[in-house]
Design an enzyme around this catalytic site. Sequence first.
Site, PDB file in Angstrom:
ATOM      1  N   LYS A  91       0.845  -1.215   0.000  1.00 43.07           N
ATOM      2  CA  LYS A  91       0.000   0.000   0.000  1.00 43.07           C
ATOM      3  C   LYS A  91       0.869   1.250   0.000  1.00 43.07           C
ATOM      4  CE  LYS A  91      -0.589  -0.594   4.944  1.00 43.07           C
ATOM      5  NZ  LYS A  91      -1.055   0.240   6.008  1.00 43.07           N
TER       6      LYS A  91
ATOM      7  N   ARG B  12      -9.169  -0.257  16.177  1.00 43.12           N
ATOM      8  CA  ARG B  12      -9.205   0.409  14.888  1.00 43.12           C
ATOM      9  C   ARG B  12     -10.266  -0.347  14.096  1.00 43.12           C
ATOM     10  NH1 ARG B  12      -3.730   1.320  11.329  1.00 43.12           N
ATOM     11  NH2 ARG B  12      -4.226  -0.818  10.757  1.00 43.12           N
TER      12      ARG B  12
ATOM     13  N   TYR C 280      15.602  30.415   5.084  1.00 42.66           N
ATOM     14  CA  TYR C 280      14.412  31.171   5.474  1.00 42.66           C
ATOM     15  C   TYR C 280      14.440  31.490   6.967  1.00 42.66           C
ATOM     16  CZ  TYR C 280      12.045  30.463   1.002  1.00 42.66           C
ATOM     17  OH  TYR C 280      11.704  30.491  -0.321  1.00 42.66           O
TER      18      TYR C 280
ATOM     19  N   MET D  33      11.592  24.242  -0.229  1.00 40.46           N
ATOM     20  CA  MET D  33      10.828  23.312  -1.069  1.00 40.46           C
ATOM     21  C   MET D  33      11.724  22.421  -1.946  1.00 40.46           C
ATOM     22  SD  MET D  33       7.701  24.078  -3.686  1.00 40.46           S
ATOM     23  CE  MET D  33       6.726  24.976  -2.511  1.00 40.46           C
TER      24      MET D  33
HETATM   25  C1  PLP Z   1      -3.670  -4.433   8.204  1.00 34.57           C
HETATM   26  C2  PLP Z   1      -2.204  -4.296   7.999  1.00 34.57           C
HETATM   27  N1  PLP Z   1      -1.466  -5.413   7.880  1.00 34.57           N
HETATM   28  C3  PLP Z   1      -0.123  -5.338   7.693  1.00 34.57           C
HETATM   29  C4  PLP Z   1       0.531  -4.125   7.637  1.00 34.57           C
HETATM   30  C5  PLP Z   1       2.032  -4.082   7.461  1.00 34.57           C
HETATM   31  O1  PLP Z   1       2.665  -3.548   8.583  1.00 34.57           O
HETATM   32  P1  PLP Z   1       4.257  -3.428   8.709  1.00 34.57           P
HETATM   33  O2  PLP Z   1       4.666  -2.448   7.651  1.00 34.57           O
HETATM   34  O3  PLP Z   1       4.503  -2.913  10.074  1.00 34.57           O
HETATM   35  O4  PLP Z   1       4.812  -4.773   8.445  1.00 34.57           O
HETATM   36  C6  PLP Z   1      -0.207  -2.951   7.775  1.00 34.57           C
HETATM   37  C7  PLP Z   1       0.482  -1.655   7.741  1.00 34.57           C
HETATM   38  O5  PLP Z   1       0.161  -0.693   8.357  1.00 34.57           O
HETATM   39  C8  PLP Z   1      -1.612  -3.038   7.961  1.00 34.57           C
HETATM   40  O6  PLP Z   1      -2.364  -1.938   8.110  1.00 34.57           O
END
Ligand code: PLP
Length: 367
Positions: free
Chosen positions: A35, A129, A263, A311
């Site tokens: 992700k 969560r 700056y 920047m």
């Molecule tokens: C549901 C879930 N699984 C796995 C991971 C992977 O975590 P990590 O990068 O700490 O291995 C994440 C990352 O935030 C996650 O949200």
Amino acid sequence: MTFGARALIRLGALKHNLSVIRDAAPGAKVMAVVKANAYGHGLETVAASLGDADAFAVARLPEAIRLHESGIDKPIVLLAGAMSNAELGDALQRGFELVVHCTEQLEQLEAAGQSRAVVWLKFDTGMNRLGFAPEQAPELIERVRHCRAVGELRLMSHLASADELDDPMTRQQLGHFREIADGFDGAVSIANAPGALGWPELRGTGETLGTTGDHWIRPGIALYGISPFPGRTGADLGLIPVMQFEARLIAVKPLREGARVGYKGRYRAQKDSMLGIISAGYGDGYTRHFRTGTPVLINGRRVPLVGLVSMDLMAVDLGAFANDKVGDIVTLWGKGLPVEEVAPWADAIPYELVCGVMNREASEVVD
Ligand SMILES: Cc1ncc(COP(=O)(O)O)c(C=O)c1O
């Protein structure tokens, strides 16, 4: 190399890190977490070079679609599931695996037509969560199993504190998850990278978690060669950093004692020195939160950032006897300067620094 900041992505390191993780958890299947643009490393490139992963996990549908359209033929898991009926339809049609973490998602799934989706029912074992309460497990498992859209049911949860090896929370969460998984005959998943690397209970097969099905781990950060554990680097765990975040020196000039830099003139030189101006700034992902003193690596030595990051530019004190030249390469983090060492200078964690790399100049990929 261009004159701006760029991220060099080492695919060989990525493959090495996956094998280190596999060796650490020999009984488990690996869902590579890609992700946030593969933690800033480039989604499609990373996934294409992780052919040994058993599946890929992303947070949102557009990321899954990008992976699918790039030709990835491994299972793709949507970690937060589908957010609407339209997304659910799209996800089912493309064969994505879905996390279901709330009643709204479950109702949409129940209303969906015939399909053979793999569904990960997510439980909140203590992180507060996403996920259902563990005591709902028997009823929810029944409901999902009756959905026409579901071909296979799996169970998952997420650890809140696995990077803190002395925090009892992980064992408590594991205890709750075992109660849910006890007697379940399908696949289960709970461990992120710190879970898989730091907790022996999470390195084995599903049996250790009470199921006869597969045990999946979901590593993210360690794939990229970064330690999930505070105070340790990836190298301590046998990992190799994948990202080399670099820029160039584009000006070198004398800095007089008392002169103010950047700056707001926040930095005032304590003595005569040489000032280096580097082609990187917060527009590239080198955050403005980095303080005076943050190390960068140039010609084999660490020199300190001085003044506020702008920047596209930042300044360093090269020292009075510097021989550095315009065009020299500067490492902001990567080999020789672990992102784990740099992150505290911005009160950041390595995750957010690598995710924040903007790649204004195209990143370069090397084997
Ligand atoms: C549901 C879930 N699984 C796995 C991971 C992977 O975590 P990590 O990068 O700490 O291995 C994440 C990352 O935030 C996650 O949200």
